[in-house]
Scaffold this motif. Structure first.
Motif, mmCIF file in Angstrom:
data_model
loop_
_atom_site.group_PDB
_atom_site.id
_atom_site.type_symbol
_atom_site.label_atom_id
_atom_site.label_comp_id
_atom_site.label_asym_id
_atom_site.label_seq_id
_atom_site.Cartn_x
_atom_site.Cartn_y
_atom_site.Cartn_z
ATOM 1 N N TRP A 38 0.859 -1.179 0.000
ATOM 2 C CA TRP A 38 0.000 0.000 0.000
ATOM 3 C C TRP A 38 0.897 1.231 0.000
ATOM 4 O O TRP A 38 1.853 1.310 0.780
ATOM 5 N N PHE A 39 0.552 2.171 -0.861
ATOM 6 C CA PHE A 39 1.310 3.400 -1.019
ATOM 7 C C PHE A 39 0.387 4.583 -0.788
ATOM 8 O O PHE A 39 -0.809 4.522 -1.076
ATOM 9 N N ARG A 40 0.957 5.648 -0.312
ATOM 10 C CA ARG A 40 0.162 6.846 -0.039
ATOM 11 C C ARG A 40 0.816 8.053 -0.720
ATOM 12 O O ARG A 40 2.036 8.246 -0.610
ATOM 13 N N LYS A 41 -0.018 8.847 -1.383
ATOM 14 C CA LYS A 41 0.443 10.114 -1.930
ATOM 15 C C LYS A 41 -0.288 11.216 -1.199
ATOM 16 O O LYS A 41 -1.460 11.480 -1.463
ATOM 17 N N ALA A 42 0.425 11.865 -0.283
ATOM 18 C CA ALA A 42 -0.135 12.985 0.448
ATOM 19 C C ALA A 42 -0.057 14.239 -0.420
ATOM 20 O O ALA A 42 0.781 14.323 -1.329
ATOM 21 N N VAL A 94 -4.084 9.969 -1.164
ATOM 22 C CA VAL A 94 -4.625 8.940 -2.038
ATOM 23 C C VAL A 94 -3.828 7.657 -1.791
ATOM 24 O O VAL A 94 -2.593 7.676 -1.826
ATOM 25 N N TYR A 95 -4.543 6.582 -1.529
ATOM 26 C CA TYR A 95 -3.912 5.301 -1.224
ATOM 27 C C TYR A 95 -3.996 4.389 -2.444
ATOM 28 O O TYR A 95 -5.077 4.205 -3.017
ATOM 29 N N TYR A 96 -2.860 3.843 -2.806
ATOM 30 C CA TYR A 96 -2.754 2.956 -3.963
ATOM 31 C C TYR A 96 -2.248 1.589 -3.512
ATOM 32 O O TYR A 96 -1.400 1.499 -2.620
ATOM 33 N N CYS A 97 -2.738 0.556 -4.148
ATOM 34 C CA CYS A 97 -2.108 -0.738 -3.958
ATOM 35 C C CYS A 97 -1.212 -0.995 -5.168
ATOM 36 O O CYS A 97 -1.537 -0.602 -6.294
ATOM 37 N N VAL A 122 -8.424 9.231 0.936
ATOM 38 C CA VAL A 122 -8.792 9.309 2.348
ATOM 39 C C VAL A 122 -8.530 10.737 2.809
ATOM 40 O O VAL A 122 -7.429 11.268 2.626
ATOM 41 N N ILE A 123 -9.543 11.358 3.382
ATOM 42 C CA ILE A 123 -9.421 12.711 3.906
ATOM 43 C C ILE A 123 -9.736 12.668 5.390
ATOM 44 O O ILE A 123 -10.841 12.283 5.789
#
Length: 126
Positions: A38-42, A94-97, A122-123
């Protein structure tokens, strides 16, 4: 080709919990044996890995989420999960797999991962 689809995002309150899901499928590759993350782009930042898991269920977490997030995978049903607990404002993004046969060599960097889903946002609000 590998298809990935995330779900479960939305607006959440700080301190609450939520589960994200990612269904994966490939008619070409045995993705059940691949490394997944799981990756997150803040906002304003580059995408980075927050949780990764190998085919045997061994998990790795970034310092920012260790102890709050749990990654798991259901290979029989081809679903990757991320349980997010005790949301904090910095979890917004935004969470990416992502999946890659050799993803364990790259995680938490995303540059070596061959396939990603479209992401789920996700906010977190206080």
């Amino acid at each position: 080709q590998v298809s990935l689809m995330e779900s479960g995002g939305g607006s959440v309150q700080a301190g609450t919990s939520r589960r994200l899901s990612c269904t994966f499928h490939s008619a070409t590759y045995n993705v059940r044996d691949y490394y997944m993350g799981w990756f997150r782009k803040a906002p304003g930042e580059k995408r980075e890995g927050v949780a990764g898991i190998d085919r045997n269920g061994r998990a790795t977490y970034s310092d920012s989420v260790a102890g709050r997030f749990t990654i798991s995978r259901d290979n029989a049903n081809m679903i990757l999960y991320l349980d997010l607990n005790n949301f904090q404002s910095e979890d917004t993004g935004v969470y990416y797999c992502g999946v890659d046969r050799f993803g364990d060599k790259w995680f938490p960097q995303d540059r070596g991962f061959a396939y990603f889903g479209q992401g789920t946002q996700v906010i977190v609000s206080s």
